[in-house]
Motif scaffolding. Sequence first.
Motif, PDB file in Angstrom:
ATOM      1  N   GLN A 166       0.846  -1.186   0.000  1.00  0.00           N
ATOM      2  CA  GLN A 166       0.000   0.000   0.000  1.00  0.00           C
ATOM      3  C   GLN A 166       0.885   1.241   0.000  1.00  0.00           C
ATOM      4  O   GLN A 166       2.082   1.183   0.264  1.00  0.00           O
ATOM      5  CB  GLN A 166      -0.907   0.000   1.237  1.00  0.00           C
ATOM      6  N   ASN A 167       0.271   2.374  -0.271  1.00  0.00           N
ATOM      7  CA  ASN A 167       0.962   3.667  -0.215  1.00  0.00           C
ATOM      8  C   ASN A 167       2.205   3.692  -1.100  1.00  0.00           C
ATOM      9  O   ASN A 167       3.280   4.117  -0.677  1.00  0.00           O
ATOM     10  CB  ASN A 167       1.341   4.007   1.230  1.00  0.00           C
ATOM     11  N   SER A 169       4.295   4.902  -4.596  1.00  0.00           N
ATOM     12  CA  SER A 169       4.423   6.024  -5.527  1.00  0.00           C
ATOM     13  C   SER A 169       4.810   5.476  -6.892  1.00  0.00           C
ATOM     14  O   SER A 169       5.679   4.605  -6.986  1.00  0.00           O
ATOM     15  CB  SER A 169       5.495   7.009  -5.053  1.00  0.00           C
TER      16      SER A 169
END
Length: 478
Positions: A166-167, A169
């Motif tokens: 998750q999270n 870029s």
Amino acid sequence: MRPKATTTLLTLSLAAAFGGFAATAIRDGLETPAQAAPVAAAAAPAVAALPAAVGTTPLPSLAPMLARVTPAVVSVHTKQRVSVSPFGDDPMFRRMFPELTQERINESLGSGVIIDAQRGYVITNHHVIEGADAVSITLSDGRTLPAEFLGSDADTDIALMRIPAQNLSALPLGDSDALRVGDFVVAVGNPFGIGQTVTSGIVSAVGRTGLRGLGFQNFIQTDASINPGNSGGALVNLNGELVGINTASFNPRGSAAGNIGLGFAIPTSLARNVVNQLAHNGVVVRGALGLESQDVTAPLAKALGLDEARGALVTQVFKGSAAAGAGLRVGDVVVAANGERIDGRDSLRNFEGLQPVGSRVALDVRRDGKPLQLSTTLREQPRSFAGVELDPRLDGAVFAELPERLRQSGYSGVLVESVARGSRASRNGLQKDDVVIAASSGNFEDLPGFRASFTQAPAQLVLRVMRGANRRGDLTMQ
């Protein structure tokens, strides 16, 4: 002296002073052996900082752009279990003395780029993960995660993986077709395994081809340093958009020569299509014209009424192929495809290999010395087929197209992809990874040509095989 000139001179002087300080510090650090020490006990190094501005003029910096880019560039760590024997690859001695065979874990480092944060897609080079039993990804924030292999394409050196995180870029894909020679670019990767590193330079050339052993080619050339471990990393423009995947550097003297400014990256215009196919199918299916050709020599050019000795001379057109549908004939010379100059057989193969199935292709042809425009739609190129389809004496063998990196090194023929144990082909001596470079069935250069050579089965079938780097021999198929 005018104020503007004074400001410029001061800026250059500060930059030169800082460059000398940095070079000295790096040299001293590399020449001094590393000493292990607890993190808490490490003294904070002195840092020389440039002022934020000279007068009222801010100093240019890539830092804001790189703050967005670097979280999407990852480190790729692979592990491969290999068997090591004092008898090398000799199968007989390996069976006789199995206790002398030991297992060893080979580890290697490369780089990768997150291109889809929602799906967790990571792109890297095929050669970074080739043969790996396990692959893990280390993010810029320190997290290390197992990677799921989705597919790879050796001939464009692109591989796709997925990580469960998750999270993330991701980097937006830029338009590599808009790059011009002289545009500034930045390479980000993990050279030598020392951690994430940034190098900058310019685009030295676009559409670069003709590099031996590197498969289908349409490279961006840059003088930004691409060192070992940078493979699979990001080449970005000044907007922070991904325009290339770093893949190779040319240095005939190895790392001892340092950076000589010849780095190569796969453009995103090529990578985008390959990644889409890998994400949906796990493999890449290429379009093909369905012909064989040869280079145009000076004597041929004169005989064919050509102004110059270039182009791909058509020597065979396969029945039912895209070339046949276009009306191409033996003796035609292809000099351009979709406006791209064709200098010879290899450049025509390279053009074909970069086109997906269903691509519309406009061909500039010379027939009897006169210009002719033809068009066609590329059809699917078979990746492999069973030998028994050609001749019962090849039963048990599967033949595949020769990897393009071998073709770029000057080889032609077909690859023996697999041989079933105890099969007729196996009893005749054929082995996996053999390269069939000639056969008594007829002349051929690639997989379609090999298949077409069996229109009439020869009374005696003899295959000339290359095994390993230099071993060649003839196999009589019974």
